[in-house]
Write an enzyme that holds these catalytic residues in place. Structure first.
Site, PDB file in Angstrom:
ATOM      1  N   ASP A 159      -9.986   4.239 -13.732  1.00  0.00           N
ATOM      2  CA  ASP A 159      -9.741   4.078 -15.174  1.00  0.00           C
ATOM      3  C   ASP A 159      -9.822   5.441 -15.874  1.00  0.00           C
ATOM      4  O   ASP A 159      -9.027   5.754 -16.754  1.00  0.00           O
ATOM      5  CB  ASP A 159     -10.771   3.107 -15.766  1.00  0.00           C
ATOM      6  N   HIS A 187     -15.351  -2.428 -15.086  1.00  0.00           N
ATOM      7  CA  HIS A 187     -14.003  -2.139 -14.568  1.00  0.00           C
ATOM      8  C   HIS A 187     -13.193  -3.432 -14.701  1.00  0.00           C
ATOM      9  O   HIS A 187     -12.985  -4.176 -13.741  1.00  0.00           O
ATOM     10  CB  HIS A 187     -14.063  -1.680 -13.111  1.00  0.00           C
TER      11      HIS A 187
HETATM   12  P1  NAD Z   1      -6.504  -5.336   1.019  1.00  0.00           P
HETATM   13  O1  NAD Z   1      -6.392  -6.822   1.001  1.00  0.00           O
HETATM   14  O2  NAD Z   1      -5.326  -4.510   1.393  1.00  0.00           O
HETATM   15  O3  NAD Z   1      -7.678  -4.917   2.009  1.00  0.00           O
HETATM   16  C1  NAD Z   1      -8.917  -5.522   1.972  1.00  0.00           C
HETATM   17  C2  NAD Z   1      -9.475  -5.475   3.376  1.00  0.00           C
HETATM   18  O4  NAD Z   1     -10.812  -5.973   3.310  1.00  0.00           O
HETATM   19  C3  NAD Z   1      -8.709  -6.366   4.379  1.00  0.00           C
HETATM   20  O5  NAD Z   1      -8.394  -5.614   5.531  1.00  0.00           O
HETATM   21  C4  NAD Z   1      -9.699  -7.469   4.677  1.00  0.00           C
HETATM   22  O6  NAD Z   1      -9.576  -7.991   5.976  1.00  0.00           O
HETATM   23  C5  NAD Z   1     -11.013  -6.724   4.486  1.00  0.00           C
HETATM   24  N1  NAD Z   1     -12.184  -7.580   4.325  1.00  0.00           N
HETATM   25  C6  NAD Z   1     -12.251  -8.818   3.784  1.00  0.00           C
HETATM   26  N2  NAD Z   1     -13.506  -9.291   3.894  1.00  0.00           N
HETATM   27  C7  NAD Z   1     -14.238  -8.335   4.506  1.00  0.00           C
HETATM   28  C8  NAD Z   1     -15.586  -8.245   4.918  1.00  0.00           C
HETATM   29  N3  NAD Z   1     -16.451  -9.247   4.720  1.00  0.00           N
HETATM   30  N4  NAD Z   1     -15.990  -7.115   5.513  1.00  0.00           N
HETATM   31  C9  NAD Z   1     -15.149  -6.094   5.746  1.00  0.00           C
HETATM   32  N5  NAD Z   1     -13.842  -6.129   5.393  1.00  0.00           N
HETATM   33  C10 NAD Z   1     -13.399  -7.238   4.783  1.00  0.00           C
HETATM   34  O7  NAD Z   1      -7.100  -4.917  -0.405  1.00  0.00           O
HETATM   35  P2  NAD Z   1      -7.120  -3.467  -1.077  1.00  0.00           P
HETATM   36  O8  NAD Z   1      -5.865  -3.282  -1.840  1.00  0.00           O
HETATM   37  O9  NAD Z   1      -7.550  -2.448  -0.097  1.00  0.00           O
HETATM   38  O10 NAD Z   1      -8.262  -3.707  -2.182  1.00  0.00           O
HETATM   39  C11 NAD Z   1      -9.597  -3.886  -1.802  1.00  0.00           C
HETATM   40  C12 NAD Z   1     -10.449  -4.210  -3.025  1.00  0.00           C
HETATM   41  O11 NAD Z   1     -10.458  -3.107  -3.941  1.00  0.00           O
HETATM   42  C13 NAD Z   1      -9.968  -5.407  -3.840  1.00  0.00           C
HETATM   43  O12 NAD Z   1     -11.100  -6.174  -4.242  1.00  0.00           O
HETATM   44  C14 NAD Z   1      -9.319  -4.773  -5.050  1.00  0.00           C
HETATM   45  O13 NAD Z   1      -9.301  -5.628  -6.164  1.00  0.00           O
HETATM   46  C15 NAD Z   1     -10.248  -3.601  -5.266  1.00  0.00           C
HETATM   47  N6  NAD Z   1      -9.754  -2.518  -6.117  1.00  0.00           N
HETATM   48  C16 NAD Z   1     -10.662  -1.911  -6.934  1.00  0.00           C
HETATM   49  C17 NAD Z   1     -10.271  -0.863  -7.752  1.00  0.00           C
HETATM   50  C18 NAD Z   1     -11.243  -0.186  -8.677  1.00  0.00           C
HETATM   51  O14 NAD Z   1     -10.796   0.645  -9.489  1.00  0.00           O
HETATM   52  N7  NAD Z   1     -12.542  -0.456  -8.642  1.00  0.00           N
HETATM   53  C19 NAD Z   1      -8.941  -0.446  -7.723  1.00  0.00           C
HETATM   54  C20 NAD Z   1      -8.041  -1.067  -6.876  1.00  0.00           C
HETATM   55  C21 NAD Z   1      -8.452  -2.125  -6.075  1.00  0.00           C
HETATM   56  C1  LMR Z   2      -7.030  -1.808 -10.631  1.00  0.00           C
HETATM   57  O1  LMR Z   2      -7.636  -1.507 -11.662  1.00  0.00           O
HETATM   58  O2  LMR Z   2      -5.890  -1.391 -10.377  1.00  0.00           O
HETATM   59  C2  LMR Z   2      -7.687  -2.679  -9.612  1.00  0.00           C
HETATM   60  O3  LMR Z   2      -8.996  -3.000  -9.996  1.00  0.00           O
HETATM   61  C3  LMR Z   2      -6.886  -3.848  -9.262  1.00  0.00           C
HETATM   62  C4  LMR Z   2      -6.979  -4.899 -10.344  1.00  0.00           C
HETATM   63  O4  LMR Z   2      -7.326  -6.033 -10.023  1.00  0.00           O
HETATM   64  O5  LMR Z   2      -6.706  -4.574 -11.496  1.00  0.00           O
END
Ligand code: NAD
Ligand code: LMR
Length: 333
Positions: A159, A187
């Site tokens: 962000d 967030h």
């Molecule tokens: P993705 O689905 O591509 O990958 C997630 C991975 O986590 C998968 O490989 C899945 O098998 C694995 N997983 C599920 N349960 C698990 C467990 N118990 N232990 C270990 N691994 C496990 O998702 P992504 O795009 O990599 O996003 C991951 C997370 O990050 C999501 O929750 C998404 O919303 C979040 N995210 C946060 C931000 C932020 O700014 N804070 C930004 C983008 C995404």
């Molecule tokens: C983001 O901010 O891009 C991630 O946290 C994904 C979402 O759910 O918004």
């Protein structure tokens, strides 16, 4: 060259990890003199995909990358780790709010908190990326009582980077010229991206962003809403949540925590509230922090006007609700 440190990435077969792992292996997070052993945690069904990721990591031929351990067992993944990137969890789909993810993801962070408690170094730096990141970090720390609460942080750096980029575009300067924009709170779409204390460097001279933008309506509405809704906008366009930018932000967050911020500059991190700025305690709230010797401190004494106060109250209420919801979810398991 230092001794290698153990670094765990959860969700290692997922989208964000795919971009993050390169940064870690290349030395752009822990520095060019810090070798790392990577612990890659995912669920059993993803182990074949993880094999492919490991082949690619090997093929990078990067000297700082030492051992690579793929595993589906948190007890193996968290053993003696100095840094933990908790990425693995279900991402938000179109139409979902982050709160909807609590039911799906709370248990993961309980299990991983316990594993950290039992196996990680007591000075481990934990960055929670998986959503809802703030409340997941809170859950994790509550299940790891032997690790100081300040070692658990949530990512609002994406962000911050979005806000910095939006201000730079508005001011027609490169993004490095904009400093000290703040993300307050969750967030989520209630976060408060605050440019009131931000500065811009124009031809060598530092000026307050509000006086250079000179458009309070844009700063208080258009800018704020754009950052609040940016994650949803990416999902709507990509049909998947942000990954490259999220991975870059995770690297930025950990690098600054590891190496420090520059004097007079701050970054935003979700940290356990100590009551600063009148925010309720015992929620993980994004504050401006300055970092020295691996320790962050919440920047104190910034003036908060009435508009900001009302926005801080909205986002802290949401975090208190998420905490209640997390307790309900975990009690009913
Ligand atoms: P993705 O689905 O591509 O990958 C997630 C991975 O986590 C998968 O490989 C899945 O098998 C694995 N997983 C599920 N349960 C698990 C467990 N118990 N232990 C270990 N691994 C496990 O998702 P992504 O795009 O990599 O996003 C991951 C997370 O990050 C999501 O929750 C998404 O919303 C979040 N995210 C946060 C931000 C932020 O700014 N804070 C930004 C983008 C995404
Ligand atoms: C983001 O901010 O891009 C991630 O946290 C994904 C979402 O759910 O918004």
């Amino acid at each position: 060259m230092s001794e290698p440190i153990n670094v765990v990435v959860t969700g290692a077969a997922g989208q964000i990890a795919y971009s993050l792992l390169y940064q870690l292996a290349a030395g752009s997070v822990f520095g060019p003199n810090q070798p790392i052993n990577l612990r890659l945690l995912d669920i059993p069904v993803m182990m074949t995909v993880l094999d492919g990721v490991i082949m690619e990591l090997e093929d990078l031929a990067l000297p700082l990358l030492r051992e690579i351990t793929p595993t589906a067992d948190p007890n193996v993944a968290f053993k003696d780790v100095a840094a933990a990137f908790l990425v693995g969890s279900m991402p938000r789909k179109e139409g979902m709010e982050r709160k909807d993810l609590l039911a799906a993801n709370a248990e993961i962070f309980k299990v991983q908190g316990k594993a950290l408690d039992q196996h990680a170094r007591k000075d481990v730096k934990v960055l929670v990326v998986g959503n809802p990141a703030n409340t997941n970090a809170w859950i994790c720390s509550h299940h790891a009582p032997s690790i100081p609460k300040e070692n658990f942080t949530a990512m609002t750096r994406l962000d911050q980077n979005r806000a910095q980029a939006a201000l730079a575009a508005r001011l027609n300067v490169s993004v490095d010229k904009v400093k000290n924009v703040i993300i307050w709170g969750n967030h989520s779409s209630t976060q408060y991206p605050d440019a009131a204390h931000a500065t811009v460097n124009l031809q060598g001279s530092t000026k307050p962003v509000p006086s250079v933008v000179n458009d309070d309506n844009w700063l208080n509405t258009t800018f704020v809403e754009k950052i609040q809704k940016r994650g949803a906008a990416v999902i709507s366009a990509r049909k998947m949540s942000s990954a490259m930018s999220a991975a870059k932000a995770a690297g930025d967050h950990m690098r600054d925590w590891w190496i420090g911020t520059k004097p007079g500059e701050w970054v935003s991190m979700g940290v356990l509230s100590d009551g600063s700025y009148g925010i309720p305690r015992d929620i993980v709230f994004s504050f401006p922090v300055a970092i020295e010797n691996g320790q962050y401190k919440i920047v104190q004494g910034l003036p908060i006007n009435d508009l900001a106060r009302s926005k801080l109250s909205i986002t802290s209420k949401e975090l208190e609700e998420e905490r209640t919801e997390a307790n309900n979810v975990l009690q009913n398991k």
